[in-house]
Design an enzyme around this catalytic site. Structure first.
Site: not given
Ligand code: MN
Length: 227
Positions: A44, A116
């Site tokens: 992320d 991610e």
């Molecule tokens: Mn996430």
């Protein structure tokens, strides 16, 4: 690895040195231990960083607020999920029985998180340069879409550029009134342009907003006059 998994790897176009990282990135927490949440946490941040770096270089005129908005378009859940779907990532996921039955392979949140995690895994596997290449390739189409929404220039900038292009003096702005309580101020600003007879008047909740409003009016009047 099963066939859908292999298909996903072909589309990904990246070969892991450490396949246990790939395995972990594709394992949802519903499938038990060794799941991808820590990698998701890392990935992320990396996607945020890479898109920030890219926009910083690609949009030299954009202000911080505009850069923030553009990045938000790139890193939001449905964009990440769309990129994951192009890779067929869902078919390669390891999910627990409950998630499998309830359509987890195609759920935005699961797909976005796994993407991610995958980026986090590539970073650990081979570092930031490979990771940057991958993210820019995977997001190429989304980046192009965002770029096309070329950040609209604000009115003050357009007015200034227009006068400069004609070799005319720059506009001047003057706050002529401030009203209201501190949390609810109203600013009134005059914008003076040499070729306009009267100043234009802008009102707004901040000095900047009032100046933008006054600049917009000045641009309109210049348009009307054919300047
Ligand atoms: Mn996430």
């Amino acid at each position: 690895m099963n066939d859908p998994g292999r298909q996903f790897l072909r589309r990904l176009g990246y070969v892991f040195k450490d396949e246990s990282l790939l395995d972990r990135a594709l394992t949802h927490r519903s499938a038990g231990s060794g799941h991808n949440e820590r990698l998701e946490f890392l990935g992320d941040s990396i996607i945020n960083f890479i898109t920030a770096e890219f926009l910083y270089r690609a949009q030299p005129d954009a202000r911080e607020g505009q850069l923030t908005r553009l990045r938000a378009l790139l890193v939001r859940r449905d964009t990440l999920a769309a990129v994951a779907r192009e890779l067929d990532l869902g078919m390669a996921l390891k999910l627990g029985g409950g998630e499998l039955k309830s359509g987890g392979r195609d759920r935005d949140s699961i797909l976005a998180d796994a993407l991610e995690a995958l980026v986090g895994a590539v970073y650990l596997d081979s570092g930031m340069d490979s990771c940057r290449d991958l993210v820019q390739r995977l997001f190429a189409e989304k980046i192009a879409q965002v770029q096309q929404r070329r950040v609209a220039k604000d009115a003050k900038t357009r007015l200034q550029e227009r006068l400069q292009a004609k070799g005319l003096p720059l506009p001047t702005y003057e706050v002529v009134e401030v009203k209201g309580a501190p949390h609810n101020r109203e600013f009134q600003v005059f914008c003076r342009v040499e070729s306009l007879h009267n100043p234009t008047r802008g009102v707004g909740g901040s000095r900047r907003q009032a100046e933008q409003a006054a600049a917009r009016l000045a641009l309109e009047q210049l348009n009307d006059q054919g300047h």
